[in-house]
Design an enzyme around this catalytic site. Structure first.
Site, mmCIF file in Angstrom:
data_model
loop_
_atom_site.group_PDB
_atom_site.id
_atom_site.type_symbol
_atom_site.label_atom_id
_atom_site.label_comp_id
_atom_site.label_asym_id
_atom_site.label_seq_id
_atom_site.Cartn_x
_atom_site.Cartn_y
_atom_site.Cartn_z
ATOM 1 N N GLU A 25 -1.911 -1.162 4.862
ATOM 2 C CA GLU A 25 -3.192 -0.562 4.480
ATOM 3 C C GLU A 25 -4.338 -1.355 5.105
ATOM 4 O O GLU A 25 -4.202 -2.553 5.391
ATOM 5 C CB GLU A 25 -3.292 -0.610 2.943
ATOM 6 C CG GLU A 25 -4.585 -0.034 2.393
ATOM 7 C CD GLU A 25 -4.555 0.170 0.880
ATOM 8 O OE1 GLU A 25 -3.670 -0.394 0.217
ATOM 9 O OE2 GLU A 25 -5.432 0.904 0.382
ATOM 10 N N ASN A 172 -3.380 9.875 -2.269
ATOM 11 C CA ASN A 172 -2.716 8.700 -2.820
ATOM 12 C C ASN A 172 -3.265 8.426 -4.211
ATOM 13 O O ASN A 172 -4.487 8.464 -4.420
ATOM 14 C CB ASN A 172 -3.000 7.481 -1.922
ATOM 15 C CG ASN A 172 -2.598 6.174 -2.587
ATOM 16 O OD1 ASN A 172 -1.414 5.856 -2.664
ATOM 17 N ND2 ASN A 172 -3.568 5.419 -3.098
ATOM 18 N N GLU A 173 -2.380 8.157 -5.138
ATOM 19 C CA GLU A 173 -2.782 7.853 -6.520
ATOM 20 C C GLU A 173 -3.937 8.767 -6.941
ATOM 21 O O GLU A 173 -5.011 8.307 -7.360
ATOM 22 C CB GLU A 173 -3.128 6.360 -6.685
ATOM 23 C CG GLU A 173 -1.905 5.480 -6.458
ATOM 24 C CD GLU A 173 -2.032 4.033 -6.917
ATOM 25 O OE1 GLU A 173 -3.136 3.599 -7.293
ATOM 26 O OE2 GLU A 173 -1.003 3.334 -6.906
ATOM 27 N N TYR A 240 4.705 -1.569 -9.453
ATOM 28 C CA TYR A 240 4.508 -2.976 -9.094
ATOM 29 C C TYR A 240 5.093 -3.877 -10.179
ATOM 30 O O TYR A 240 4.939 -3.598 -11.373
ATOM 31 C CB TYR A 240 3.011 -3.274 -8.919
ATOM 32 C CG TYR A 240 2.454 -2.714 -7.624
ATOM 33 C CD1 TYR A 240 2.651 -3.397 -6.428
ATOM 34 C CD2 TYR A 240 1.780 -1.497 -7.590
ATOM 35 C CE1 TYR A 240 2.161 -2.899 -5.225
ATOM 36 C CE2 TYR A 240 1.290 -0.984 -6.385
ATOM 37 C CZ TYR A 240 1.488 -1.693 -5.211
ATOM 38 O OH TYR A 240 1.014 -1.192 -4.015
ATOM 39 N N GLU A 296 5.095 2.735 -2.855
ATOM 40 C CA GLU A 296 4.478 1.418 -3.113
ATOM 41 C C GLU A 296 5.328 0.712 -4.146
ATOM 42 O O GLU A 296 5.497 1.215 -5.273
ATOM 43 C CB GLU A 296 3.030 1.566 -3.606
ATOM 44 C CG GLU A 296 2.077 2.023 -2.523
ATOM 45 C CD GLU A 296 0.623 2.023 -2.961
ATOM 46 O OE1 GLU A 296 0.250 1.222 -3.841
ATOM 47 O OE2 GLU A 296 -0.135 2.853 -2.413
ATOM 48 N N GLN A 345 2.959 -5.196 0.837
ATOM 49 C CA GLN A 345 2.642 -4.555 2.088
ATOM 50 C C GLN A 345 3.143 -5.430 3.246
ATOM 51 O O GLN A 345 3.530 -6.560 3.021
ATOM 52 C CB GLN A 345 1.156 -4.328 2.197
ATOM 53 C CG GLN A 345 0.602 -3.440 1.083
ATOM 54 C CD GLN A 345 -0.815 -2.943 1.394
ATOM 55 O OE1 GLN A 345 -1.383 -3.188 2.444
ATOM 56 N NE2 GLN A 345 -1.381 -2.236 0.430
HETATM 57 O O1 AHR Z 1 -1.210 -1.748 -2.541
HETATM 58 C C1 AHR Z 1 -2.458 -1.971 -3.109
HETATM 59 C C2 AHR Z 1 -2.975 -0.763 -3.877
HETATM 60 O O2 AHR Z 1 -2.169 -0.508 -4.980
HETATM 61 C C3 AHR Z 1 -2.985 0.538 -3.123
HETATM 62 O O3 AHR Z 1 -4.103 0.691 -2.313
HETATM 63 C C4 AHR Z 1 -3.003 1.547 -4.236
HETATM 64 O O4 AHR Z 1 -2.407 2.752 -3.880
HETATM 65 C C5 AHR Z 1 -2.279 0.848 -5.361
HETATM 66 O O5 AHR Z 1 -2.958 0.940 -6.545
#
Ligand code: AHR
Length: 522
Positions: A25, A172-173, A240, A296, A345
């Site tokens: 990103e 995205n999101e 995450y 992600e 990432q």
């Molecule tokens: O990876 C960092 C961020 O996490 C991304 O931009 C977003 O999609 C997510 O919330």
């Protein structure tokens, strides 16, 4: 004694290469510095793209890169990133540190990166602040013939041939940074935007990915599948691993045994989310035409002290390597639903593969796991059944071992086993079967990733502290293997059959009857 039973005759199908995908990103030093140094740089590069990073990514067979975001995707206007660089309009990266992005890394530079790495492109389109027209024209610019208006513009900018876009993300999101939409509203927006995504390349069909849910938000998946499954190839999911709370996530490098345990326990929750979202998807899509795209995933800690809070720069230890290994095991074991996954990432951001500092570059413990696991790409998944001890801390327990396996086209079986315990080695008896019959072993070898401390990391001074080494002392008899895994390690076993049996093309057994390791379905 721990045991693992591998049934080479039982499979959920093929492990898509894209499960080993990545995400880059416009965030912090991820693209700028990490990948792009520009044509004038004294750092070795090809057309402005770092040579060391390209070589490192090639070495782990990166199959696909997702770009340009993340949250950035929904504020990115692609026309600002084409044409002569000196004429490109700069923008403020509002999500990530309010810094100026000069747009020197744009569409052409991204495809050059993919070309150099030898990977597919996953482009995320702007739904949140962009128009249908802007998105349609971007697809035409990337994939349309030279005779189309946008294809002609591409040619004028130096690339007459269209590129292939394998995956295109529609936002995205969209429940958050991508527009704060409700699922019902986004489902309609998705249907509308995807209607105008042209398929210019009959030789390279572009797969459309809808912006999906996160963690345990089942409602988003339910509504999207109900209202728009027929119009999508994939639906995304973000997860995450955060050791503590969102506000105080915890340090990447300064942690103890308790946080080691908590982090791995939280990483394992990914399997629950895949199962739960998969069950909702199964109700609307029993034949599994829509893939789950975990685009992600990874660890998220407090930023390294002294670094920009918006740049999400974190170091990476042996703990991250184990999180990566169990996550990849989970994807392998759910390859009948997971069609792609993208670690967050690639360089200098979150659970990075690679860290850079000026001209210097190091690979992280996470990178080493991708190097070990690259053997699974495109293989036929095979079932593993683990009987292991509990690894408990403070009254909570997880399994000490975690595994996945696959068989390559030459018949060789690759078994990945993680020992999550930070202090105890694990002696394992592994038996190889083909259904009820024994599967004779000709030879076996293994490599191991571990390090002296749970906090061991690779640094500029000690770049090889966490590295892959041969694992010796493997006992082989008939269809049995005796292996001892060191504490806190990831092991990759290569098991060659007695009679070089070619790999199977078709999975055998029903998807739901095949064991996927302890805790897996069926
Ligand atoms: O990876 C960092 C961020 O996490 C991304 O931009 C977003 O999609 C997510 O919330």
């Amino acid at each position: 004694m721990h045991t693992i039973r591998v049934d080479v005759g039982a499979s959920k199908g093929r492990i898509a290469e894209a499960i080993y995908g990545h995400f880059a990103e416009h965030l912090g030093r991820g693209i700028y510095e990490g990948i792009w140094v520009g044509p004038q740089s004294s750092i070795p590069h090809i057309d402005g793209i770092r040579t060391d990073v390209v070589e490192a990514l090639k070495a782990i067979k990166v199959p696909v890169i997702r770009w340009p975001g993340g949250c950035f995707a929904d504020e990115y206007h692609w026309k600002d990133g084409i044409g002569p660089v000196e004429e490109r309009r700069a923008m403020v990266n509002r999500h990530w540190g309010q810094v100026l992005d000069d747009n020197h890394f744009g569409t052409h530079e991204f495809f050059r990166l993919c070309e150099l790495v030898g990977c597919e492109a996953y482009v995320a389109g702007n739904v949140g602040s962009g128009t249908v027209q802007e998105m349609t024209e971007w697809v035409e610019y990337m994939t349309g013939p030279e005779t189309s208006p946008m294809g002609a513009l591409r040619a004028r900018n130096g690339h007459p041939d269209p590129w292939a876009v394998k995956f295109f993300g529609v936002g995205n999101e969209s429940w958050g940074c991508g527009g704060n939409m409700r699922p019902e509203y986004y489902a309609d927006v998705y249907r509308r935007y995807q209607t105008f995504l042209p398929q210019y390349r009959s030789d390279h069909r572009m797969q459309k990915i809808a912006s999906g849910s996160h963690d345990g938000d089942m409602d988003w998946t339910e509504v999207l599948m109900r209202e728009a499954a027929a119009q999508m190839d994939g639906l995304s999911l973000h997860y995450y691993t955060i050791p503590s709370t969102w506000e105080h996530k915890g340090s990447a490098t300064n942690f103890g045994l308790e946080e080691w345990f908590t982090t791995l326990k939280k990483a394992l929750v990914l399997e629950d989310w895949i199962q739960m979202h998969g069950e909702v998807m199964d109700r609307y899509d029993p034949t599994r035409t829509v893939g789950l795209v975990v685009d992600e995933w990874g660890t998220w800690y407090d930023v390294e002290p002294g670094t920009h809070p918006g740049f999400l720069y974190q170091q990476n230890t042996l703990r991250d390597a184990l999180v990566a290994a169990v996550s990849l095991n989970i994807f392998n074991n759910h390859c009948d639903r997971v069609m792609m996954a993208n670690l967050a990432q690639t360089v200098n951001v979150l659970q990075a593969l690679i860290l850079t500092q000026g001209a210097a570059m190091i690979t992280t413990p996470t990178y080493q796991v991708f190097r070990l696991y690259a053997v699974h790409q495109g293989n036929r998944q095979v079932a593993t059944k683990i009987s292991t001890r509990d690894y408990s801390v403070g009254g909570e327990a997880i399994d000490q071992l975690h595994a996945s396996a696959s068989q390559d086209a030459g018949g060789v079986v690759h078994l990945s086993v993680v020992n999550l315990h930070p202090q105890k080695a694990a002696s394992i008896q592994i038996s190889m079967h083909q259904g009820d019959a024994p599967w004779g072993i000709a030879e076996a070898s293994a490599e191991v990733l571990s390090a002296p401390e749970i906090t061991s990391k690779n640094t500029w001074d000690t770049p090889n502290q966490v590295r892959i080494q041969p694992l010796t002392g493997i006992g082989v008899r008939e269809n049995w293997l005796d292996v001892t895994l060191p504490a806190k390690s990831v092991v990759e076993l290569r098991v060659v059959p007695m009679a070089a049996a070619p790999g199977h093309d078709e999975p055998s057994g029903s998807r739901h009857q095949v064991g996927a390791g302890k805790g897996g379905k069926g």
